[in-house]
Each structure stands twice: as structure tokens, then as C-alpha cells.
Design a protein around this motif. Structure first.
Motif, PDB file in Angstrom:
ATOM      1  N   ILE A  73       0.043  22.300  31.593  1.00 21.14           N
ATOM      2  CA  ILE A  73       0.210  21.322  32.664  1.00 21.14           C
ATOM      3  C   ILE A  73       1.628  20.768  32.593  1.00 21.14           C
ATOM      4  CG2 ILE A  73      -2.221  20.655  32.811  1.00 21.14           C
ATOM      5  CD1 ILE A  73      -1.483  18.094  31.235  1.00 21.14           C
ATOM      6  N   ALA A  74       2.086  20.231  33.705  1.00 24.18           N
ATOM      7  CA  ALA A  74       3.364  19.529  33.740  1.00 24.18           C
ATOM      8  C   ALA A  74       3.109  18.076  34.110  1.00 24.18           C
ATOM      9  CB  ALA A  74       4.313  20.181  34.743  1.00 24.18           C
TER      10      ALA A  74
ATOM     11  N   LEU B 271      14.612  17.885  30.738  1.00 25.55           N
ATOM     12  CA  LEU B 271      13.257  18.089  31.242  1.00 25.55           C
ATOM     13  C   LEU B 271      12.901  19.564  31.315  1.00 25.55           C
ATOM     14  CD1 LEU B 271      13.177  15.419  34.093  1.00 25.55           C
ATOM     15  CD2 LEU B 271      12.325  15.210  31.739  1.00 25.55           C
ATOM     16  N   ASP B 272      11.616  19.849  31.158  1.00 28.71           N
ATOM     17  CA  ASP B 272      11.130  21.225  31.238  1.00 28.71           C
ATOM     18  C   ASP B 272      11.027  21.712  32.671  1.00 28.71           C
ATOM     19  OD1 ASP B 272      10.694  21.432  28.411  1.00 28.71           O
ATOM     20  OD2 ASP B 272       8.850  20.255  28.675  1.00 28.71           O
ATOM     21  N   ILE B 273      10.762  20.797  33.600  1.00 26.50           N
ATOM     22  CA  ILE B 273      10.550  21.182  34.997  1.00 26.50           C
ATOM     23  C   ILE B 273      10.956  20.029  35.904  1.00 26.50           C
ATOM     24  CG2 ILE B 273       8.115  20.447  34.910  1.00 26.50           C
ATOM     25  CD1 ILE B 273       7.506  22.753  36.896  1.00 26.50           C
ATOM     26  N   VAL B 274      11.621  20.373  37.003  1.00 21.94           N
ATOM     27  CA  VAL B 274      12.063  19.376  37.977  1.00 21.94           C
ATOM     28  C   VAL B 274      11.502  19.751  39.351  1.00 21.94           C
ATOM     29  CG1 VAL B 274      14.032  18.333  39.160  1.00 21.94           C
ATOM     30  CG2 VAL B 274      14.170  18.828  36.701  1.00 21.94           C
TER      31      VAL B 274
ATOM     32  N   ILE C 139       2.115  21.124  27.154  1.00 27.03           N
ATOM     33  CA  ILE C 139       2.530  19.987  27.973  1.00 27.03           C
ATOM     34  C   ILE C 139       4.004  20.134  28.328  1.00 27.03           C
ATOM     35  CG2 ILE C 139       2.627  17.488  28.188  1.00 27.03           C
ATOM     36  CD1 ILE C 139      -0.208  18.560  27.718  1.00 27.03           C
ATOM     37  N   LEU C 140       4.303  20.337  29.616  1.00 26.27           N
ATOM     38  CA  LEU C 140       5.676  20.334  30.091  1.00 26.27           C
ATOM     39  C   LEU C 140       6.042  18.916  30.517  1.00 26.27           C
ATOM     40  CD1 LEU C 140       5.858  23.546  32.342  1.00 26.27           C
ATOM     41  CD2 LEU C 140       6.238  23.340  29.873  1.00 26.27           C
TER      42      LEU C 140
ATOM     43  N   LEU D  89      11.302  28.967  34.972  1.00 27.61           N
ATOM     44  CA  LEU D  89      11.944  27.780  34.424  1.00 27.61           C
ATOM     45  C   LEU D  89      13.142  28.118  33.550  1.00 27.61           C
ATOM     46  CD1 LEU D  89       8.824  25.599  33.531  1.00 27.61           C
ATOM     47  CD2 LEU D  89      10.226  25.542  35.604  1.00 27.61           C
ATOM     48  N   ALA D  90      13.194  29.344  33.060  1.00 26.54           N
ATOM     49  CA  ALA D  90      14.308  29.756  32.195  1.00 26.54           C
ATOM     50  C   ALA D  90      15.486  30.317  32.965  1.00 26.54           C
ATOM     51  CB  ALA D  90      13.811  30.801  31.197  1.00 26.54           C
TER      52      ALA D  90
END
Length: 243
Positions: free
Chosen positions: A36-37, A94-97, A69-70, A232-233
Motif C-alpha cells: 500500500i502507499a 518519498l517512495d511515490i508522488v 508500506i510506501l 517508481l524507479a
């Protein structure tokens, strides 16, 4: 169609959501999700968290109840230049925007102005996903937005909540965006936009839409953890030293 990740989830920190990180993680585990994010609203949202909240997300564990957990944000687009309500030094770790247009936070204009605002946000090198672009409050040139998303390798969200509870009237616009995403081979993410733990992992309305337009599961990033990780990478901010 099996989803392994829910990448648009809010906690009580958003000010108008009602579950904690622990409650969300437990609900995700109960639904069989692997990831999940946590994507609380940026600070321009009334009642939203202070900028310090996003700097301190690093204290959260990498995994809870077997669910990865993102740490992320649903940033508000605050002007027609596509500016987000968090600066680069807060976005970098952050892992995700996620980025989206929201009442009060985002100026509403003509189709051309709204389109320019979204396209400029898509060009932002920190943005991974444009959320709920089918919001009828902000009418857009859907083809221009989808083509920009493809050009800049940004995913487009199909928002389950828009089809069920929020942003009334979104369905025809979401359908148009989905059809264009299929035509132009845009990356798609399906999000619940959960504001209460029990809705996590409930993609029922979006699944019906995906089936209607015969979208292959392989086109949906969050049916595969590897696809999420690859997306994401892809940007340089994933390679920069965290601040």
C-alpha cells in the motif's frame, strides 16, 4: 483481475479521513494486498498535514502485517504552472508522488487552462501518477493529458471513489480517459482513494470499467509489484541521495 497494491490511501493525517496507518495496513493484509502507499494530502488542503509530516514519514516501518508500506503524498496542484504544494526537498525522499486537482487548492479555469495545469504537473520530474483526472469540476482536453502522460512516462489513475462516492459525474470522463489510455498505451493505476480502512482494496467499480473497455491486466501497474517498482524507479529522483 487481481490487484496486489493499493497506491492511493489516506490516514487521519489528511484531516478528513478516519483510519490510522496501522488500521490501513491491517485492512490491506486482510484483503491479501502485498503493498500500500500512504498518500495523505499535501499541506495546501484545509486540515491537511504540515510539511513536517512528509519529512517524518521515514520513521514508518518498511512493512506492517506482511504488507509493504510506501511513503508518499497526494500533492495538490496549486497553480497553472503545475506547481505542487511540497518543495523538491520534501518530494525527493518519498517512495511515490501522486498529484491532482482539488477544490480550493487548485484554480479552476477553462478547458485549455485546466489542461495546461495538468500537463505542466505531468512535466514535473517528481510526479509518478496523476490522480482522478476525470473530475468534472476541472474539464480537460483528455487526449492532450493522456498523450502528455505517455510522453513523460507518468501513470494515469482510474479512481474507484470517483465512480462510486466522490466527484459526482466523473464516470463519462473516466471512461473517455480510459479509452484514450488504451489507445495510446498509457500506464494505468487503479486506486481506491480510501479515506476509511474498510474501502482499501475495493476496486469493484473500476474493475467493471476495465472489463467494459477490455483492458488487459498487464496494462494496470498495480496488478504486479514488479511493474509498480519499475515505474517508481524510472525517474532520477529515485537515484538521488535522500534529503
Amino acid at each position: 483481475m487481481k490487484f496486489l497494491a493499493d497506491l492511493h490511501i489516506h490516514t487521519i493525517s489528511s484531516g478528513h479521513a478516519y483510519s490510522t496507518v496501522l488500521e490501513n495496513a491491517r485492512a490491506a493484509a486482510d484483503k491479501g494486498l502485498e503493498m500500500i502507499a500512504i498518500t495523505d494530502h499535501g499541506p495546501a488542503m484545509p486540515g491537511g498535514p504540515h510539511i513536517y509530516h512528509f519529512g517524518n514519514l521515514r520513521i514508518l516501518p518498511e512493512e506492517l502485517f506482511g504488507v509493504r508500506i510506501l511513503k508518499g503524498v497526494e500533492a495538490n496542484i496549486i497553480d497553472r504552472a503545475g506547481t505542487l504544494d511540497l518543495p523538491a526537498d520534501r518530494l525527493a525522499p518519498l517512495d511515490i508522488v501522486l498529484a491532482g486537482l482539488h477544490t480550493i487548492c487548485s484554480p479552476c479555469g477553462s478547458v485549455e487552462e485546466n489542461t495546461e495545469m495538468l500537463v505542466n504537473a505531468i512535466k514535473n520530474p517528481w510526479v509518478d501518477v496523476i490522480v482522478h483526472p476525470g473530475n468534472p469540476e476541472y474539464l480537460i482536453d483528455a487526449e492532450a493529458v493522456v498523450k502528455a502522460a505517455v510522453e513523460y512516462d507518468v501513470a494515469i489513475e482510474i479512481n474507484n471513489s470517483s465512480l462510486k462516492l466522490s466527484r459526482a459525474g466523473s464516470r463519462p470522463y473516466c471512461e473517455k480517459i480510459l479509452a484514450l489510455a488504451k489507445e495510446y498505451k498509457a500506464k494505468i493505476i487503479v486506486g481506491t482513494d480510501s479515506h476509511f480502512a474498510l474501502s482499501i482494496g475495493n476496486f469493484s467499480e473500476a474493475i467493471a470499467l476495465l472489463e467494459k473497455y477490455e483492458i488487459d491486466p498487464s496494462a494496470i501497474l498495480n496488478t504486479s509489484i514488479a511493474s509498480v517498482e519499475s515505474h517508481l524507479a524510472r525517474r532520477s529522483n529515485r537515484k538521488r541521495q535522500k534529503v
